[in-house]
Design a protein around this motif. Sequence first.
Motif, PDB file in Angstrom:
ATOM      1  N   LYS A   1      34.491   0.414 -94.761  1.00  0.00           N
ATOM      2  CA  LYS A   1      33.187   0.396 -95.412  1.00  0.00           C
ATOM      3  C   LYS A   1      33.199   1.382 -96.568  1.00  0.00           C
ATOM      4  CE  LYS A   1      30.661  -0.865 -91.212  1.00  0.00           C
ATOM      5  NZ  LYS A   1      29.617  -0.452 -90.238  1.00  0.00           N
ATOM      6  N   ALA A   2      32.902   0.880 -97.760  1.00  0.00           N
ATOM      7  CA  ALA A   2      32.920   1.742 -98.946  1.00  0.00           C
ATOM      8  C   ALA A   2      31.962   2.921 -98.797  1.00  0.00           C
ATOM      9  CB  ALA A   2      32.571   0.924-100.187  1.00  0.00           C
ATOM     10  N   ALA A   3      30.843   2.712 -98.073  1.00  0.00           N
ATOM     11  CA  ALA A   3      29.871   3.787 -97.895  1.00  0.00           C
ATOM     12  C   ALA A   3      30.425   4.940 -97.069  1.00  0.00           C
ATOM     13  CB  ALA A   3      28.605   3.248 -97.228  1.00  0.00           C
ATOM     14  N   ASP A   4      31.486   4.664 -96.292  1.00  0.00           N
ATOM     15  CA  ASP A   4      32.076   5.713 -95.452  1.00  0.00           C
ATOM     16  C   ASP A   4      33.168   6.495 -96.168  1.00  0.00           C
ATOM     17  OD1 ASP A   4      30.449   4.946 -93.366  1.00  0.00           O
ATOM     18  OD2 ASP A   4      31.949   3.640 -92.436  1.00  0.00           O
ATOM     19  N   SER A   5      33.572   6.037 -97.356  1.00  0.00           N
ATOM     20  CA  SER A   5      34.636   6.727 -98.092  1.00  0.00           C
ATOM     21  C   SER A   5      34.111   8.045 -98.656  1.00  0.00           C
ATOM     22  CB  SER A   5      35.160   5.844 -99.229  1.00  0.00           C
ATOM     23  OG  SER A   5      35.761   4.679 -98.713  1.00  0.00           O
ATOM     24  N   THR A   6      34.943   9.076 -98.555  1.00  0.00           N
ATOM     25  CA  THR A   6      34.559  10.413 -99.014  1.00  0.00           C
ATOM     26  C   THR A   6      35.718  11.046 -99.759  1.00  0.00           C
ATOM     27  OG1 THR A   6      35.320  11.416 -96.943  1.00  0.00           O
ATOM     28  CG2 THR A   6      33.008  10.751 -97.054  1.00  0.00           C
ATOM     29  N   ASP A   7      35.422  12.072-100.514  1.00  0.00           N
ATOM     30  CA  ASP A   7      36.461  12.866-101.163  1.00  0.00           C
ATOM     31  C   ASP A   7      36.992  13.895-100.177  1.00  0.00           C
ATOM     32  OD1 ASP A   7      36.182  11.483-103.541  1.00  0.00           O
ATOM     33  OD2 ASP A   7      34.684  12.885-104.335  1.00  0.00           O
ATOM     34  N   GLN A   8      38.319  14.002-100.126  1.00  0.00           N
ATOM     35  CA  GLN A   8      38.938  14.887 -99.139  1.00  0.00           C
ATOM     36  C   GLN A   8      40.262  15.395 -99.699  1.00  0.00           C
ATOM     37  OE1 GLN A   8      38.746  13.156 -95.242  1.00  0.00           O
ATOM     38  NE2 GLN A   8      40.335  14.486 -94.388  1.00  0.00           N
ATOM     39  N   ALA A   9      40.668  16.576 -99.256  1.00  0.00           N
ATOM     40  CA  ALA A   9      41.904  17.178 -99.750  1.00  0.00           C
ATOM     41  C   ALA A   9      43.126  16.414 -99.244  1.00  0.00           C
ATOM     42  CB  ALA A   9      41.996  18.637 -99.316  1.00  0.00           C
ATOM     43  N   PHE A  10      44.103  16.245-100.133  1.00  0.00           N
ATOM     44  CA  PHE A  10      45.403  15.655 -99.775  1.00  0.00           C
ATOM     45  C   PHE A  10      46.468  16.708-100.043  1.00  0.00           C
ATOM     46  CE2 PHE A  10      49.304  13.298-100.441  1.00  0.00           C
ATOM     47  CZ  PHE A  10      49.243  12.289 -99.487  1.00  0.00           C
ATOM     48  N   HIS A  11      47.335  16.926 -99.079  1.00  0.00           N
ATOM     49  CA  HIS A  11      48.315  18.010 -99.153  1.00  0.00           C
ATOM     50  C   HIS A  11      49.615  17.500 -99.766  1.00  0.00           C
ATOM     51  CE1 HIS A  11      45.775  20.629 -96.628  1.00  0.00           C
ATOM     52  NE2 HIS A  11      45.434  19.488 -96.047  1.00  0.00           N
ATOM     53  N   ARG A  12      49.819  17.774-101.043  1.00  0.00           N
ATOM     54  CA  ARG A  12      51.043  17.362-101.722  1.00  0.00           C
ATOM     55  C   ARG A  12      52.235  18.182-101.248  1.00  0.00           C
ATOM     56  NH1 ARG A  12      48.417  17.766-107.720  1.00  0.00           N
ATOM     57  NH2 ARG A  12      47.668  15.623-107.990  1.00  0.00           N
ATOM     58  N   LEU A  13      53.442  17.704-101.616  1.00  0.00           N
ATOM     59  CA  LEU A  13      54.658  18.403-101.225  1.00  0.00           C
ATOM     60  C   LEU A  13      54.760  19.778-101.876  1.00  0.00           C
ATOM     61  CD1 LEU A  13      57.298  15.514-101.321  1.00  0.00           C
ATOM     62  CD2 LEU A  13      56.272  16.583 -99.307  1.00  0.00           C
ATOM     63  N   ASP A  14      54.160  19.936-103.065  1.00  0.00           N
ATOM     64  CA  ASP A  14      54.254  21.230-103.759  1.00  0.00           C
ATOM     65  C   ASP A  14      53.211  22.234-103.280  1.00  0.00           C
ATOM     66  OD1 ASP A  14      51.884  20.325-104.861  1.00  0.00           O
ATOM     67  OD2 ASP A  14      52.651  20.142-106.908  1.00  0.00           O
TER      68      ASP A  14
END
Length: 428
Positions: free
Chosen positions: A223-236
């Motif tokens: 559901k698009a309404a459930d999508s949120t911005d969240q941190a993604f942990h890159r390799l660097d």
Amino acid sequence: MRIRRTGLAAGAALLAAALGLTLALGGGEQRQPGILLTAAAAPEPAPSAAELTATSQATEAFGVDLYRALAQQQNVALSPAGLAAVLGMLLPSAHGTTQQELATALRTRLPADRYAMALGALRAQPGDKRVVLKQSDTLWAQHGYPVRQDYLALLAAAFRTGVRTTDFAKDPDGSRNAVNQLVEQQTGGLVKNLFAPGQLDSGTLLALTDALYLKADWETPFKAADSTDQAFHRLDGSTPEVRMMHQNDDLRYAAGTGPGAPWQAVELPYVGGDLAMDLVVPDQGDFDAFRGALTGPVLDQVLGALTQTRIELAVPKFSLQSDEDLNGALAGLGVRTAFSTAADLTGLVPAGTSPKPVLTSVVQKAVVQVDETGTTAAAGSGAAVGATAVAPPRVSARLTVDRPFVFLIRDLRSGQLLFLGQVTDPQG
């Protein structure tokens, strides 16, 4: 690997004996300029279940080998099925060391003609018409170059393809544009300019292409309404905010401790249940160790452990594009003679034909787009055969997918691996 099959049939289309403008395939006719039709031949026997299983497993192992050769890049998107098709079209023309090296890289022990027939037969259409899955193969030949009729008949039987003639010698740019435009058309406009300037030139004798296109919705959309911005942990170590999709559902899930590193995995089925995307997510900080230990049997172990589980899932939206010159990667897998003056591709042309064919370039472009609705993915794969050898290539429970992960898209009925890659940065 656990395999389900329904209605796999061998490719059995044969082209009429003639030189002209009519291409007869699958019972229909189209007017297409520059089509050379092959002579009729006795149909190849349909592949056995054992040949289909062996070829599906070989494609998976070849794809993992290629992925590991490219895995030090940031994001990777490959189509093992597409590249196997291009090299599988070339394999029956090769002899001696040239064929042995190609077969070893493709991880097949089947005779070249049986391998080609099995690759073609693995292309079962999804049972649900809402899923679009198309794979098209084409052989382009220099006008007047005497390609063997038995070779053309095998390509027609296995891959349902004819031969398009063009004049690389007099108009290399126009010929390259024609090859690229057909691949673009076959991939819904997603793969553009498969062959870069110079990869098809006035010395090109043949070009083989495979185009793979997939458009499939999730069985259970996010559901698009459930999508949120969240941190993604890159390799660097950086942690950008990415758009994360959320779902709480019964999905096939597993967790394990190796080899290489602890991991979690989840399978997202597409509508109809014939195809699925699998995500394999090593623990934070363990991605390098996991991809370094990844092999075909390890992937089978992961997929075989999946069981139905109620899971709270978060997955990033992502869109990947890759553009790979694979000469070096293939050399790293042992394909060397085909690129040299010692190449033996004499199955392409009658004995004594001049100039002698030599593999000059192998390329692939892939696009994978994942959002709340589903997946759109396409890949163009190509191999060029020329008259002059190139320089030897250099060898070069709860799951929040907030860290680098491996993804694959596969046909659950046959096990055929359509796409394989990694996402280390969803923002590209």
